[in-house]
Scaffold this active site. Sequence first.
Site, PDB file in Angstrom:
ATOM      1  CE  LYS A  10      -3.903  -2.355   2.287  1.00  0.00           C
ATOM      2  NZ  LYS A  10      -4.944  -2.258   3.255  1.00  0.00           N
ATOM      3  NE  ARG A  86      -6.129 -11.960   5.368  1.00  0.00           N
ATOM      4  CZ  ARG A  86      -6.830 -10.669   4.981  1.00  0.00           C
ATOM      5  NH1 ARG A  86      -6.866 -10.411   3.996  1.00  0.00           N
ATOM      6  NH2 ARG A  86      -7.261 -10.281   6.419  1.00  0.00           N
ATOM      7  CB  THR A  92      -7.264  -6.103   9.708  1.00  0.00           C
ATOM      8  OG1 THR A  92      -7.817  -6.975   9.140  1.00  0.00           O
ATOM      9  CG2 THR A  92      -7.557  -4.509   9.217  1.00  0.00           C
ATOM     10  NE  ARG A 103      -2.432  -5.766   6.931  1.00  0.00           N
ATOM     11  CZ  ARG A 103      -3.637  -6.051   6.500  1.00  0.00           C
ATOM     12  NH1 ARG A 103      -4.107  -7.324   7.297  1.00  0.00           N
ATOM     13  NH2 ARG A 103      -4.226  -5.683   5.505  1.00  0.00           N
ATOM     14  CG  ASN A 113      -3.899  -2.388   6.740  1.00  0.00           C
ATOM     15  OD1 ASN A 113      -3.806  -2.098   5.885  1.00  0.00           O
ATOM     16  ND2 ASN A 113      -4.713  -3.369   7.292  1.00  0.00           N
TER      17      ASN A 113
HETATM   18  P1  IDP Z   1      -7.957  -6.884   5.450  1.00  0.00           P
HETATM   19  O1  IDP Z   1      -7.347  -5.873   4.600  1.00  0.00           O
HETATM   20  O2  IDP Z   1      -7.132  -7.369   6.672  1.00  0.00           O
HETATM   21  O3  IDP Z   1      -8.667  -7.955   4.683  1.00  0.00           O
HETATM   22  P2  IDP Z   1     -10.703  -5.570   5.604  1.00  0.00           P
HETATM   23  O4  IDP Z   1     -11.529  -5.790   6.777  1.00  0.00           O
HETATM   24  O5  IDP Z   1     -10.920  -6.406   4.344  1.00  0.00           O
HETATM   25  O6  IDP Z   1      -9.218  -6.043   6.006  1.00  0.00           O
HETATM   26  O7  IDP Z   1     -10.458  -4.112   5.217  1.00  0.00           O
HETATM   27  C1  IDP Z   1      -9.807  -3.517   4.162  1.00  0.00           C
HETATM   28  C2  IDP Z   1      -9.135  -2.407   4.408  1.00  0.00           C
HETATM   29  O8  IDP Z   1      -9.807  -1.342   4.981  1.00  0.00           O
HETATM   30  C3  IDP Z   1      -7.882  -2.686   5.631  1.00  0.00           C
HETATM   31  O9  IDP Z   1      -6.832  -3.273   5.101  1.00  0.00           O
HETATM   32  C4  IDP Z   1      -7.678  -1.243   6.383  1.00  0.00           C
HETATM   33  O10 IDP Z   1      -6.913  -0.480   5.359  1.00  0.00           O
HETATM   34  C5  IDP Z   1      -8.998  -0.664   6.057  1.00  0.00           C
HETATM   35  N1  IDP Z   1      -9.802  -0.880   7.308  1.00  0.00           N
HETATM   36  C6  IDP Z   1     -10.357  -1.965   8.065  1.00  0.00           C
HETATM   37  N2  IDP Z   1     -11.117  -1.941   8.925  1.00  0.00           N
HETATM   38  C7  IDP Z   1     -10.854  -0.442   9.220  1.00  0.00           C
HETATM   39  C8  IDP Z   1     -11.209   0.414  10.686  1.00  0.00           C
HETATM   40  O11 IDP Z   1     -12.033   0.101  11.294  1.00  0.00           O
HETATM   41  N3  IDP Z   1     -10.748   1.638  10.265  1.00  0.00           N
HETATM   42  C9  IDP Z   1     -10.081   2.241   9.334  1.00  0.00           C
HETATM   43  N4  IDP Z   1      -9.613   1.490   8.410  1.00  0.00           N
HETATM   44  C10 IDP Z   1     -10.026   0.337   8.377  1.00  0.00           C
HETATM   45 MG    MG Z   2     -10.264  -8.056   3.305  1.00  0.00          MG
END
Ligand code: IDP
Ligand code: MG
Length: 139
Positions: A10, A86, A92, A103, A113
């Site tokens: 990212k 993963r 996350t 991460r 992240n």
């Molecule tokens: P992942 O990337 O671990 O699969 P997802 O829940 O699919 O996580 O969320 C996609 C992306 O959205 C995350 O990687 C992060 O950049 C952002 N994100 C997820 N949850 C939050 C939150 O609670 N606050 C702010 N950004 C978030």
């Molecule tokens: Mg995701």
Amino acid sequence: MKNITFTMLKPDSVSKGNIGKIIDKIIQDGFEIVAMKYTRLSIEDASEFYSIHSERPFFGDLISYMTGGPIVAAVLKKENAVEDFRKLIGSTNPLEAEKGTIRNLFADSISENAIHGSDSDENAIIESSFLFEKDEMFQ
Ligand code: IDP
Ligand code: MG
């Protein structure tokens, strides 16, 4: 059987100069790079990519962040690629990510992240198709 997963380093990973270190970890963990691209997501691409989160309160910030600078996208191949990747990237929220995960080492916050990893074989193919042609994805 080997299968594929899709990743994006990212914008925070690019701007902090971490892409070399992260790619090194990915290779050391046994992933083969099938295709790789240094590019920048358009607002349209990012919105479609994250459309599953469009109703979430953080959606606007997520799109600004993901389009705010270049990324490195790649298709990776390995046995059990999706699940193993993963595990390698960690939770996350970097505060919850296991020690030694990407991460844990390189992410600042739950929003910025460091890296993306597909969550299923089906999504790995859909997501790879955003940035790669079929003949690039399946080599
Ligand atoms: P992942 O990337 O671990 O699969 P997802 O829940 O699919 O996580 O969320 C996609 C992306 O959205 C995350 O990687 C992060 O950049 C952002 N994100 C997820 N949850 C939050 C939150 O609670 N606050 C702010 N950004 C978030
Ligand atoms: Mg995701």
